[in-house]
Enzyme design. Structure first.
Site, PDB file in Angstrom:
ATOM      1  N   GLY A   9      -4.524 -44.208  26.749  1.00 35.01           N
ATOM      2  CA  GLY A   9      -3.780 -43.152  26.320  1.00 35.01           C
ATOM      3  C   GLY A   9      -3.805 -42.320  25.658  1.00 35.01           C
ATOM      4  O   GLY A   9      -5.102 -41.607  26.102  1.00 35.01           O
ATOM      5  N   LYS A 185      -7.914 -47.275   6.078  1.00 36.62           N
ATOM      6  CA  LYS A 185      -7.321 -46.236   7.311  1.00 36.62           C
ATOM      7  C   LYS A 185      -5.795 -46.848   7.164  1.00 36.62           C
ATOM      8  O   LYS A 185      -4.663 -46.524   7.726  1.00 36.62           O
ATOM      9  CB  LYS A 185      -7.919 -46.749   8.911  1.00 36.62           C
ATOM     10  CG  LYS A 185      -7.043 -45.524   9.785  1.00 36.62           C
ATOM     11  CD  LYS A 185      -7.938 -45.465  10.813  1.00 36.62           C
ATOM     12  CE  LYS A 185      -7.610 -44.349  11.587  1.00 36.62           C
ATOM     13  NZ  LYS A 185      -8.192 -44.794  13.389  1.00 36.62           N
ATOM     14  N   ASN A 193       1.652 -41.558   8.742  1.00 38.94           N
ATOM     15  CA  ASN A 193       2.462 -41.816   9.824  1.00 38.94           C
ATOM     16  C   ASN A 193       4.229 -41.714   9.797  1.00 38.94           C
ATOM     17  O   ASN A 193       4.753 -40.449  10.471  1.00 38.94           O
ATOM     18  CB  ASN A 193       1.914 -43.498  10.861  1.00 38.94           C
ATOM     19  CG  ASN A 193       0.674 -42.849  11.612  1.00 38.94           C
ATOM     20  OD1 ASN A 193      -0.150 -41.730  11.511  1.00 38.94           O
ATOM     21  ND2 ASN A 193       0.345 -43.852  12.194  1.00 38.94           N
ATOM     22  N   SER A 258       0.608 -40.644  15.853  1.00 38.86           N
ATOM     23  CA  SER A 258       1.018 -41.225  16.974  1.00 38.86           C
ATOM     24  C   SER A 258       1.850 -42.057  17.064  1.00 38.86           C
ATOM     25  O   SER A 258       3.028 -42.090  18.010  1.00 38.86           O
ATOM     26  CB  SER A 258      -0.127 -42.037  17.305  1.00 38.86           C
ATOM     27  OG  SER A 258      -0.387 -42.731  16.310  1.00 38.86           O
TER      28      SER A 258
END
Length: 322
Positions: A9, A185, A193, A258
Site C-alpha cells: 500500500g 503513535k 485519523n 490513511s
C-alpha cells in the site's frame, strides 16, 4: 539480503521503493491484483519533492512469490495481518527476521502466532504516504522510524536493519521502549485519523481551527488513563507536541490520513485497532471513554456508508450500552 515488503500500500510502496533504489534486493507483496499488475507492467510511479520517478521494483501476489526471505517487513493494514501472514508462511524460515511497522494495537499478538519472538522486530514510523491509484504512490514529507527487537536480546540484528533504513534515506533509530512508542503513535492516530477523516481535511487544515486543542485534550485524557492501567506511562505534552509537528506541511500537514484514504476507496479502516482497541481496554478497566466512543462509532457509520457491514460482536455491543 532478500527483503520482502508484505503490504504494498502507501507506506509499503514508499519503504519498498526507497530500499530498492539503494540496491537492496526487495520485492513487494500485495493481494490487490490491479496494483500488482500495474507495477509489473509499468513499474511503481513514485511522486515526491524531486518530481516523478518510475521504479521497476518486483511485485507479486503472495502465492506467486517464492524463495527464502531474510527480512520480512509487514506494512499491511492491521485488518489484514492474519490473512497476509497465512499467505506468506511459505517464505518464512527459522532464520527469517520479521519487522512490523504497522499502526494500532494487537499486531504483535497476531505475529507471534506465526513466528517466534526471537525473530520478531517491532517499529513505529512517522513517515506518511498516499496511494494515488494502482502503481502510483505519493511520498512527501519526512519522519522518524524507531525499531527494537521484541526480546531485547537481538540488538545487533536490530542495528543491521536500522542501517538498511538509514542507507535508504529513511531516518531510523533504536527504540529504548518500543511498546511505549507504539502507544504514543496509537494515541496520535486515534486523535488525528478520525478527526481528519470526519472533517475530510488534512492535518494542517484541522490544526487551523481556533478550538482545536479543546477537542484533542479530552480525547488524549481518556487514552492516557487507559494506558496507565496497562502499565504504560504516556506524556500528554509529548503527544501534543507530536500532533503540533504533524500540522506542519513539511512533515505531513498536507497529507490525508490513511483512514480517510480507506474511506475514499470504500475499504475498512483500522479504527478497530485504534479507538476500538482502546475502548475495549477501557471497558475491561471500567474507564469511561465518551469521546473515543463517539469517534469510533462515527467512523463505523462512514464505513457502513461505503457499503461495508458493521459487524457488532459482543464486546462492541457492550461498549455501546455501557
Amino acid at each position: 539480503m532478500n527483503i520482502v515488503i508484505v503490504g504494498a500500500g502507501a507506506m509499503g510502496s514508499r519503504v519498498g521503493s526507497a530500499l530498492y533504489k539503494n540496491d537492496y534486493h526487495v520485492q513487494l507483496i500485495d493481494d490487490w491484483e490491479e496494483h500488482v499488475e500495474a507495477i509489473q507492467q509499468n513499474g511503481l510511479m513514485v511522486i515526491n519533492e524531486k518530481g516523478k520517478e518510475q521504479v521497476y521494483i518486483p511485485a507479486h501476489l503472495p502465492k506467486d512469490c517464492a524463495g527464502e526471505v531474510d527480512l520480512l517487513i509487514i506494512l499491511t493494514k492491521s485488518t489484514k495481518t492474519e490473512s497476509m501472514m497465512k499467505s506468506c508462511l511459505h517464505l518464512i524460515s527459522e532464520r527469517t527476521q520479521v519487522l512490523t511497522l504497522q499502526n494500532g494495537l494487537g499486531n504483535i499478538e497476531v505475529l507471534t502466532k506465526y513466528v517466534s519472538k526471537e525473530q520478531l522486530f517491532v517499529g513505529v514510523t512517522t513517515y506518511s504516504a498516499k496511494l494515488s491509484g494502482p502503481g502510483m504512490v505519493e511520498a512527501f514529507g519526512s519522519g522518524k522510524t524507531e525499531i527494537m527487537d521484541v526480546t531485547g536480546q537481538q540488538k545487533e540484528e536490530a542495528e543491521r536493519i536500522i542501517q538498511i533504513f538509514n542507507h535508504s534515506a529513511i531516518h531510523a533509530i533504536i527504540s529504548e521502549n518500543i511498546i511505549k512508542s507504539i502507544w504514543n503513535k496509537v494515541a496520535f492516530n486515534s486523535v488525528m485519523n478520525p478527526l481528519c477523516t470526519l472533517t475530510k481535511s488534512s492535518a494542517g487544515v484541522i490544526g487551523t481551527y481556533c478550538h482545536f486543542y479543546e477537542i484533542i485534550d479530552p480525547i488524549l485524557d481518556e487514552i492516557i488513563k487507559v494506558a496507565e492501567v496497562e502499565g504504560i506511562e504516556l506524556n500528554k505534552k509529548y503527544i501534543t507536541e507530536t500532533i503540533i509537528a504533524a500540522l506542519n506541511p513539511s512533515m505531513s500537514g498536507s497529507h490525508l490520513s490513511s483512514m480517510y484514504q480507506d474511506i475514499q476507496r470504500g475499504q475498512p479502516t483500522e479504527i478497530e485497532y485504534l479507538n476500538g482497541a482502546l475502548l475495549k481496554k477501557g471497558e475491561l478497566n471500567q474507564i469511561p471513554m465518551p469521546y473515543n466512543r463517539l469517534l469510533y462509532h462515527l467512523i463505523k457509520m462512514l464505513e457502513r456508508g461505503n457499503g461495508q457491514p458493521v459487524l457488532l460482536d459482543k464486546n462492541t455491543v457492550n461498549m455501546s450500552t455501557n
